[in-house]
Structure formats: C-alpha cells, structure tokens
Design a protein around this motif. Sequence first.
Motif, mmCIF file in Angstrom:
data_model
loop_
_atom_site.group_PDB
_atom_site.id
_atom_site.type_symbol
_atom_site.label_atom_id
_atom_site.label_comp_id
_atom_site.label_asym_id
_atom_site.label_seq_id
_atom_site.Cartn_x
_atom_site.Cartn_y
_atom_site.Cartn_z
ATOM 1 N N GLU A 133 55.821 41.374 32.141
ATOM 2 C CA GLU A 133 55.527 40.241 33.049
ATOM 3 C C GLU A 133 54.765 40.713 34.286
ATOM 4 O O GLU A 133 53.828 40.069 34.748
ATOM 5 N N LEU A 136 51.154 41.523 33.559
ATOM 6 C CA LEU A 136 50.363 40.291 33.460
ATOM 7 C C LEU A 136 50.105 39.691 34.842
ATOM 8 O O LEU A 136 49.045 39.118 35.102
ATOM 9 N N ARG A 137 51.089 39.856 35.741
ATOM 10 C CA ARG A 137 50.900 39.349 37.105
ATOM 11 C C ARG A 137 49.782 40.139 37.819
ATOM 12 O O ARG A 137 48.953 39.574 38.517
ATOM 13 N N TYR A 138 49.760 41.450 37.605
ATOM 14 C CA TYR A 138 48.694 42.260 38.211
ATOM 15 C C TYR A 138 47.332 41.871 37.632
ATOM 16 O O TYR A 138 46.338 41.813 38.341
ATOM 17 N N LYS A 139 47.321 41.593 36.328
ATOM 18 C CA LYS A 139 46.058 41.158 35.695
ATOM 19 C C LYS A 139 45.599 39.854 36.355
ATOM 20 O O LYS A 139 44.421 39.697 36.693
ATOM 21 N N GLU A 140 46.557 38.965 36.565
ATOM 22 C CA GLU A 140 46.278 37.670 37.205
ATOM 23 C C GLU A 140 45.707 37.874 38.620
ATOM 24 O O GLU A 140 44.820 37.137 39.058
ATOM 25 N N MET A 141 46.221 38.906 39.322
ATOM 26 C CA MET A 141 45.726 39.185 40.683
ATOM 27 C C MET A 141 44.321 39.783 40.671
ATOM 28 O O MET A 141 43.737 40.012 41.716
ATOM 29 N N GLY A 142 43.818 40.104 39.495
ATOM 30 C CA GLY A 142 42.437 40.590 39.397
ATOM 31 C C GLY A 142 42.306 42.065 39.063
ATOM 32 O O GLY A 142 41.188 42.564 38.878
ATOM 33 N N VAL A 201 48.571 42.465 27.178
ATOM 34 C CA VAL A 201 47.497 42.482 28.172
ATOM 35 C C VAL A 201 46.102 42.481 27.528
ATOM 36 O O VAL A 201 45.107 42.161 28.177
ATOM 37 N N ASP A 359 39.252 41.234 43.199
ATOM 38 C CA ASP A 359 38.976 41.342 41.760
ATOM 39 C C ASP A 359 39.083 42.764 41.213
ATOM 40 O O ASP A 359 38.228 43.206 40.433
#
Length: 403
Positions: A133, A136-142, A201, A359
């Motif tokens: 989780e 995925l949150r870090y991916k969401e942050m860019g 991811v 990003d």
Amino acid sequence: MKIISAKVIICAPSRNFVTLKIETDEGLTGIGDATLNGRELAVASYLTEHVIPCLIGRDPQQIEDIWQYLYKGAYWRRGPVTMSAIAGVDTALWDIKAKAANMPLYQLLGGKSRTGVMVYGHANGKDITQTVEEVLRYKEMGYKAIRAQSGVPGLEKVYGVGRGTMFYEPADADLPSEHDWSTEKYLRHTPELFDKVRAAVGPDIHLLHDVHHRLTPIEAGRLGKDLEPYRLFWMEDATPAENQEAFRLIRQHTTTPLAVGEIFNTIWDCKDLIENQLIDYIRTTVVHAGGITHLRRIADLAALYQVRTGSHGATDLSPVCMGAALNFDLWVPNFGIQEYMRHTDETDAVFPHAYSFKDGFMHPGEAPGHGVTIDEELAAKYPYKRAYLPVNRLQHDGTLTNW
Ligand SMILES: O=C(O)C(=O)C[C@H](O)[C@H](O)CO
Ligand SMILES: [Mg+2]
C-alpha cells in the motif's frame, strides 16, 4: 576575503543536527552540515576545539587548500568524525564561494547535466500488505523510484520500518534499543515482499532495497539471485564492506545491481570496490565523505568504471546536506539516483531551503549558494537530546550482530 568567525550550531528539531556557520569580513556567510548520527557531540567538539581556531583569518575562497590543510594537517587522516567535520567546513566554503559568484552552487561546479535529480522515496510497512500500500502511495505522489522495507514475521522490529510512514527515524532512545534478528526469517520473507510489490506497482517503477549490512556474502548472493525476477534498481549494503573481497563472492552469484558507501568517508574506502567493478552505485554523500571537494573526486574515479552515484539521503543528513547534494547531483556526469527521506515540518522550518520535489524529481533551486539557510532563533528552541541507533541481537542466542 577573510574568515572572521565560525561557530557550531547544535539543534534537535525532531532529531539532532550539527551545523557549522562561517562568517567572512565581506558579510557573506556559509553553512555546512556536520551531523554524525549518534556521535554528534564528537564532531561538534572536533570542530570547536580543533578546526575553528585554524580557520580564522584564512581566505574562504581557497577551498582546496583549506581541505588539504585540514585533512593532511591533522596527520591522522580519515575516519567519520574527521571527515564529517571537514565536510561541514567544505560545504560552508562552497556556499560562500557560490554566493560571492551570485550563482547556485551547481553552476559553479560546471552547470547542470540534467533537468532534475531523480530521487527514491522510502516506502515501509509492518507487513507485506502495508508495504505494498505504501509503495502505491509513493507512486501516487509521483516517485519514479521507491525503496521497499517491510516488517518480517516473527521479528518485533527491523531496520527501515518505524514510527510513521513518511518520516522514518531510527535513532529512538538515549541508550541503544535492542532488536532481534533472524537471517532465515528475513531471507524467507524478502523475495515474497518483492513478488507482491512488483506485481502491484508494475514494470516501470524502479524498486530498491536496503539490506543494511545484515547478511554474510553467500547469503547476500542468494538474496540477490532470488530478487532477480523483480529487476531491482539496486540491493544496498548487502554485507558489511570492511572486507571488500566479499563483494566478489556476491557478484559471482547475482546480476542484481549492488550499491554501497553510506558509511564510507574517503576515496580510499571506495577505491577497490570501484576499480574491481564490484559495485554499480557508490553511495557516499557530502556530509560523511569530506564535502563537495572530496565527493567530486570519488565520482570522477567511479566514472572511469561506469559506477554511478547514489548518495545517501536519510533523515540524519540535514537539509543543508540535501541542498548541497542536490546541487552536486544536478551537475555530476555519472549521476545515478539520490535518496530522499523526507524531513519533518519542524526540521524544514529550522532549515529554510530552495530545493523542491515534483513528479519524482528534485531540483536544488536557483538561490545563490547551496540554497539552504538556518533559522538560528528557531533552532535554539530545540536543544540537543542524546539519541542512539538500535543494535541487533541474533534471536536464537542473543549474539550481537549487524543492525
Ligand atoms: O537511508 C539509508 O539507506 C540508511 O541506511 C540510513 C541509515 O541507517 C542512517 O543514516 C544511519 O544513521
Ligand atoms: Mg542504507
């Protein structure tokens, strides 16, 4: 130009930091990070008692001469305390030089080689589900690159999983806390972690992992091999690097790229690993490896062997180190990646800075110097508090081992 005063500022906005501030007769000031986690006062006293008296009256523009004077002049050379102190001076002097030139430091180093500095964030969780989780949150942050660290079933506490998911801080007690360690449990768990993380991811995010010196060479070889299907960007500090021949053994068993160097202080620690092409990334950073002057030398040696940089950037390296490192990263031709473990809001408020994140990339900003200052009044509100990193003991018999 002359150095007219220098002082050490120790403060603890969320954690301890040691900052050196140098003032010149022309009104220019520069600051450098000299924080050595868990041994902060040793560096502070080294600076106050043994370095500052040697600086007064010198020309701050002679950075190379001052570096050589402090390194060779001490006679003893090397070591984390000496090299962190030299780094504090060196960073402050580059800050002054760049301010005098009215340029951001990266311009003085040779200008930018890229549009931004790719950084990796530190996703962690108490188990695989939570770590996935977080990734995925870090991916969401860019973030384009993410380090994954997870709790291990059967072990109460492990490196990389801590209080809070955004601001990991392992130095948690005024005497070292004691953790249990089991290599067997860790080796069973970690390939499963990356199996789940990679599936969640997708193929385009770079994944990294820090072994944090806890394996023997043959165990590290096995882990590297088990992680190959998940295409890691790197496996970090797979085994302690005092015996560098150990990396030959790891290399014989895996093509997972290897990164080492956060506890190295000089080019001499890096030389054999680089020249024998036993690593892919060198992780020395500004504060623990003698400042910009020495880091540049290490990077140039590494470039000859296609080894790229991947500077350490944990929370115990202050925003001053981060600002200097980002200027370095924007310039250095053989840049690989930069670690970015976020500081707390309290830390950021004490160290106002020009750098920014967007990003998955950071930029040092365009302020003259390295772009980081210190609010001394605010810093004074956070006095030093002794804090140590934990130690590890083998779970089955209590033997002290690597943390
Ligand atoms: O960020 C990393 O890669 C680390 O290994 C962090 C270290 O444990 C930390 O900087 C020790 O002070
Ligand atoms: Mg590390």
